[in-house]
Design an enzyme around this catalytic site. Structure first.
Site, mmCIF file in Angstrom:
data_model
loop_
_atom_site.group_PDB
_atom_site.id
_atom_site.type_symbol
_atom_site.label_atom_id
_atom_site.label_comp_id
_atom_site.label_asym_id
_atom_site.label_seq_id
_atom_site.Cartn_x
_atom_site.Cartn_y
_atom_site.Cartn_z
ATOM 1 N N PHE A 147 -7.478 3.060 -7.821
ATOM 2 C CA PHE A 147 -6.028 2.870 -7.843
ATOM 3 C C PHE A 147 -5.485 3.155 -6.455
ATOM 4 C CE2 PHE A 147 -1.597 3.999 -8.141
ATOM 5 C CZ PHE A 147 -1.099 2.982 -8.937
ATOM 6 N N ASP A 232 -8.441 7.472 0.541
ATOM 7 C CA ASP A 232 -7.081 7.504 0.007
ATOM 8 C C ASP A 232 -6.907 8.836 -0.713
ATOM 9 O OD1 ASP A 232 -4.776 7.315 -1.463
ATOM 10 O OD2 ASP A 232 -5.208 5.329 -2.322
ATOM 11 N N LYS A 261 2.490 11.224 -1.731
ATOM 12 C CA LYS A 261 2.862 12.081 -2.859
ATOM 13 C C LYS A 261 3.350 13.465 -2.433
ATOM 14 C CE LYS A 261 1.091 9.429 -6.596
ATOM 15 N NZ LYS A 261 -0.099 8.622 -6.747
HETATM 16 C C1 LIG Z 1 -0.068 7.154 -6.414
HETATM 17 C C2 LIG Z 1 -1.183 6.621 -5.578
HETATM 18 C C3 LIG Z 1 -0.956 5.603 -4.640
HETATM 19 C C4 LIG Z 1 0.370 4.892 -4.516
HETATM 20 O O1 LIG Z 1 1.399 5.732 -4.123
HETATM 21 P P1 LIG Z 1 2.934 5.196 -4.268
HETATM 22 O O2 LIG Z 1 3.720 6.257 -3.572
HETATM 23 O O3 LIG Z 1 3.194 5.109 -5.733
HETATM 24 O O4 LIG Z 1 2.978 3.889 -3.601
HETATM 25 C C5 LIG Z 1 -2.009 5.207 -3.842
HETATM 26 N N1 LIG Z 1 -3.205 5.788 -3.962
HETATM 27 C C6 LIG Z 1 -3.471 6.767 -4.847
HETATM 28 C C7 LIG Z 1 -4.824 7.370 -4.903
HETATM 29 C C8 LIG Z 1 -2.469 7.208 -5.698
HETATM 30 O O5 LIG Z 1 -2.727 8.147 -6.612
#
Ligand SMILES: *Cc1c(COP(=O)(O)O)cnc(C)c1O
Length: 408
Positions: A147, A232, A261
């Site tokens: 994700f 990520d 986040k």
């Molecule tokens: C939440 C998330 C994203 C996307 O972040 P947004 O601020 O919602 O665009 C990307 N990568 C990971 C691993 C995430 O958990």
């Protein structure tokens, strides 16, 4: 005094949102009106433990006083300049990000998916300018069940039909391999590979922790083939898994690191890509940007959010509390006919059931245990409380959750 017009009851407020909103979420039937620390209150005044922390954006808890104070103070001075001009706050955010991540450079964006997009662009340019990959022919290697957000690039990376179905045509040049299988990844890396992009622990997939030799082997492979590794850590970063960044569990430092986040402290979106001189060096004026990226309000919030993680030693706290919660959940759910597995690292925890009952259990936890959790993929329930949750609050919540989880 302002007076609220319109609906005020739970049912009226839900009806209003459903009447006027697009239906791209299926929230629990709880309407929240206030938050403080680990707790949120609904419009009827009922208090819940926040067991999701906005997917880890609220590691520091709701309305952390230092973060809110930074937001308010900066809002009284200067909020947005655009990058056409310097502002007096952005440099401090960049310097702090570099200190916390150990990278020489950082590029500020707003949301997590923009950080990922930025990293993918950096790896493509680097491949074409410096690694001899023919322009336009690069391939990015990603993991199944990843994700990385919701843009067309991010859903092009996805293997989950509920994310990508009927949103094509997709971004080309993407190779998908099973997560946790270093040999499969080695076979996928070739002369056209621009980079490897992974979550160190897959969050939305249901807190999937890879085998211990996975990231070290991926790191060694990328170094040997001179292919950049991008992690990520939008969800796993900033203390959630019991380390500042999850890669530290395995000593697998990436070349690019996506942060988001919790960099917002839950008050205002802030994200960044941190990385090596050569990778972030590919960007020249005009080649990438964002109207809001690096704005002074975001910078003030980001600095305060990082300070709280550091000063309150949230990574160590997550490690200590997470180990206790995992032990208690495993002991309390051993022998439960409905629970298949309890897994996690730090305060990133999942309970997987044998059947698709996670949504029902989530509703029961809200109603009967006053804990707000999130189901994922039908069978899995995620528990990600704020890292500031007091120990006794967490322990009481787990005791309330256990009988509900055990009965399924
Ligand atoms: C939440 C998330 C994203 C996307 O972040 P947004 O601020 O919602 O665009 C990307 N990568 C990971 C691993 C995430 O958990």
């Amino acid at each position: 005094m302002t007076t609220h017009q319109g609906p005020r009851t739970t049912d009226e407020l839900i009806a209003q949102a459903e009447r006027f909103g697009a239906r791209n979420y299926a929230p629990l039937p709880v309407v929240l009106a206030r938050g403080e620390g680990a707790f949120v209150w609904d419009v009827e005044g009922r208090r819940y433990l926040d067991g999701l922390s906005a997917y880890s954006a609220l590691n520091q808890g709701h309305r952390h006083p230092r973060i809110v104070a930074a937001l308010v103070a900066q809002a009284g001075r200067l909020t947005l300049t655009s990058r056409a001009f310097h502002n007096d706050r952005m440099g401090e955010l960049l310097e702090k990000l570099c200190a916390v991540t150990g990278f020489p450079r950082a590029l500020p964006m707003n949301t997590g998916v923009e950080a990922v997009e930025t990293a993918v662009k950096a790896m493509r340019r680097f491949a074409y300018e410096r690694r001899g990959v023919p322009d336009g022919e690069g391939e990015l290697v990603v993991a199944d069940d990843n994700f990385h957000g919701r843009t067309l690039l991010a859903v092009s990376l996805s293997t989950d039909p509920s994310s990508y179905a009927r949103f094509g045509p997709f971004v080309p040049g993407i190779v998908k391999v099973p997560f946790g299988d270093a040999a499969a990844l080695a076979r996928a890396v070739g002369p056209r590979t621009t980079g490897v992009l992974l979550e160190p622990i897959q969050g939305e997939a249901g807190v999937i922790v890879p085998p211990d030799d996975y990231l070290p082997r991926v790191r060694a492979l990328c170094s040997a083939r001179r292919v950049p590794l991008c992690l990520d850590e939008v969800q796993t970063g900033l203390g959630r898994t019991g380390r500042m960044f999850a890669w530290e569990h395995w000593g697998a430092r990436p070349d690019l690191l996506c942060v988001g986040k919790a960099l917002s402290g839950g008050v205002y979106p802030v994200s960044a890509v941190c990385g090596t001189e050569e990778l972030l060096g590919v960007f020249t004026p005009g080649s990438h940007g964002s109207t809001y990226g690096g704005n002074p309000l975001a910078a003030a919030v980001g600095v305060a959010a990082l300070d709280v993680v550091l000063d309150e030693e949230l990574p160590a706290r997550a490690a200590r509390l997470g180990a206790r919660v995992l032990t208690r959940l495993r002991a309390g759910l051993a022998g439960s006919p409905t629970v298949k597995e309890v897994r996690g690292k730090g305060l990133m925890i999942a309970v997987e059931f044998h059947s698709e009952i996670a949504r029902r259990v989530t509703e029961a936890l809200a109603r009967e245990a006053a804990v707000l959790c999130k189901d994922t993929h039908g069978r899995t329930l995620r528990f990600l409380p704020p890292l500031v949750t007091p120990e006794d609050v967490l322990e009481d919540a787990v005791e309330r959750m256990l009988p509900i989880l055990a009965r399924g």
